[in-house]
Design a protein around this motif. Structure first.
Motif, PDB file in Angstrom:
ATOM      1  N   THR A   1      -3.258  82.397-126.788  1.00 20.43           N
ATOM      2  CA  THR A   1      -3.626  81.140-127.457  1.00 20.43           C
ATOM      3  C   THR A   1      -3.037  79.923-126.753  1.00 20.43           C
ATOM      4  OG1 THR A   1      -1.709  81.182-128.954  1.00 20.43           O
ATOM      5  CG2 THR A   1      -3.717  82.333-129.680  1.00 20.43           C
TER       6      THR A   1
ATOM      7  N   ASP B   1      -6.803  81.769-134.376  1.00 20.76           N
ATOM      8  CA  ASP B   1      -7.592  80.534-134.298  1.00 20.76           C
ATOM      9  C   ASP B   1      -6.729  79.324-134.642  1.00 20.76           C
ATOM     10  OD1 ASP B   1      -9.882  81.846-133.509  1.00 20.76           O
ATOM     11  OD2 ASP B   1     -10.718  81.994-135.542  1.00 20.76           O
TER      12      ASP B   1
ATOM     13  N   ARG C   1      -4.505  78.451-131.676  1.00 20.45           N
ATOM     14  CA  ARG C   1      -5.244  77.717-130.641  1.00 20.45           C
ATOM     15  C   ARG C   1      -5.436  76.258-131.049  1.00 20.45           C
ATOM     16  NH1 ARG C   1      -8.273  82.524-131.033  1.00 20.45           N
ATOM     17  NH2 ARG C   1      -7.870  83.935-129.282  1.00 20.45           N
ATOM     18  N   GLU C   2      -5.768  76.049-132.298  1.00 20.38           N
ATOM     19  CA  GLU C   2      -5.974  74.676-132.764  1.00 20.38           C
ATOM     20  C   GLU C   2      -4.654  73.905-132.763  1.00 20.38           C
ATOM     21  OE1 GLU C   2      -7.951  72.232-136.530  1.00 20.38           O
ATOM     22  OE2 GLU C   2      -8.176  74.418-136.376  1.00 20.38           O
TER      23      GLU C   2
END
Length: 287
Positions: free
Chosen positions: A259, A227, A230-231
């Protein structure tokens, strides 16, 4: 990226030969007539990707220029058990003198190429490229980097002299001296040539904007969760190359690639590889 030159390869081979038989091969000299001849075939015992076949042949040539090596395949080619990758013919003492070094180098290089190819296959269909690291065997970096390319991977910086890459230890020292990360990057830009690439490693999302805004070419996201990766990719928004590092193995690499990162660096390509089982089947005859 530094390509392997023949002189550099020869230097590695000569040093390996000197290590293996500093005063000659006393066993072959004691057991084999000087006129004995040998023929040999390089045969894999398992499937893989070939690397180091030219190096294999060069070992025999440096031991004895009269030994004839016929190569039956090329670096980067896939092979199955039992196929003949090369044939060797010449003085038996010379063939046995070169055998172990020729096998050691080609087995390790083929192991690296084979493992690299598995990583490359795992990220197929994504934008991510598989790259190596400086976690190489001392003295063998040129050959191991070639093996990564033969497996379909890409080389990272070859040495500390090739690119600026500020990692966690650099950043810790900067923090201790009171210099901000953004300021340090801007000062580094002034100090280096315009042709030198600049990369910075971060381990927190709150560092990403400052690093990218300061003008790096590549930002390394180290040990980020999926996560967070991805950010991080979204925050960079194409302003720099995004490299993922840490926690990469064959079970995780596809998810990391998904990602949206551009590069995945994998130290295991060279520091945790298993050599491919190649055998040299030798037949000695009277001269």
């Amino acid at each position: 990226m530094t390509q392997a030159t023949q002189a550099a390869i020869d230097d590695i081979i000569v040093r390996a030969l000197a290590e293996d038989a500093p005063w000659g091969d006393v066993t072959s000299d004691a057991f084999l007539p000087a006129s004995a001849r040998a023929t040999a075939s390089l045969v894999p015992r398992e499937p893989g990707i070939l690397s180091g076949i030219e190096v294999f042949g060069r070992v025999f040539g440096l031991v004895d220029p009269d030994v004839v090596v016929e190569l039956g395949s090329t670096d980067g080619a896939a092979f199955e058990p039992g196929v003949v990758l090369a044939r060797v013919e010449g003085n038996a003492r010379s063939v046995l003198r070169a055998e172990r070094i020729a096998l050691n180098l080609s087995q390790r290089m083929s192991g690296i190429a084979t493992l690299t190819a598995r990583y490359v296959a795992a990220v197929a269909g994504t934008r991510a490229r598989i790259v190596d690291t400086r976690k190489t065997t001392p003295g063998l970096r040129i050959l191991e980097r070639q093996a990564v390319r033969d497996g379909g991977g890409v080389n990272h910086r070859f040495s500390l002299s090739d690119a600026v890459l500020a990692k966690d230890n650099h950043l810790a020292l900067l923090a201790a001296s009171g210099v901000t990360l953004g300021e340090a990057i801007r000062l580094a830009r002034i100090r280096i040539s315009h042709t030198t690439r600049l990369e910075v490693e971060v381990d927190r999302l709150d560092q990403v904007e400052e690093v990218v805004a300061a003008g790096v070419d590549t930002i390394m996201l180290d040990n980020f969760s999926l996560d967070e990766l991805r950010e991080g990719v979204a925050m960079v928004a194409g302003r720099a190359i995004v490299e993922a590092s840490g926690g990469v193995n064959l079970e995780t690499v596809a998810d990391i690639a998904s990602t949206g990162v551009d590069v995945i660096s994998v130290g295991a390509l060279t520091h945790s590889v298993r050599s491919i089982d190649l055998g040299l089947d030798v037949d000695v005859t009277a001269g």
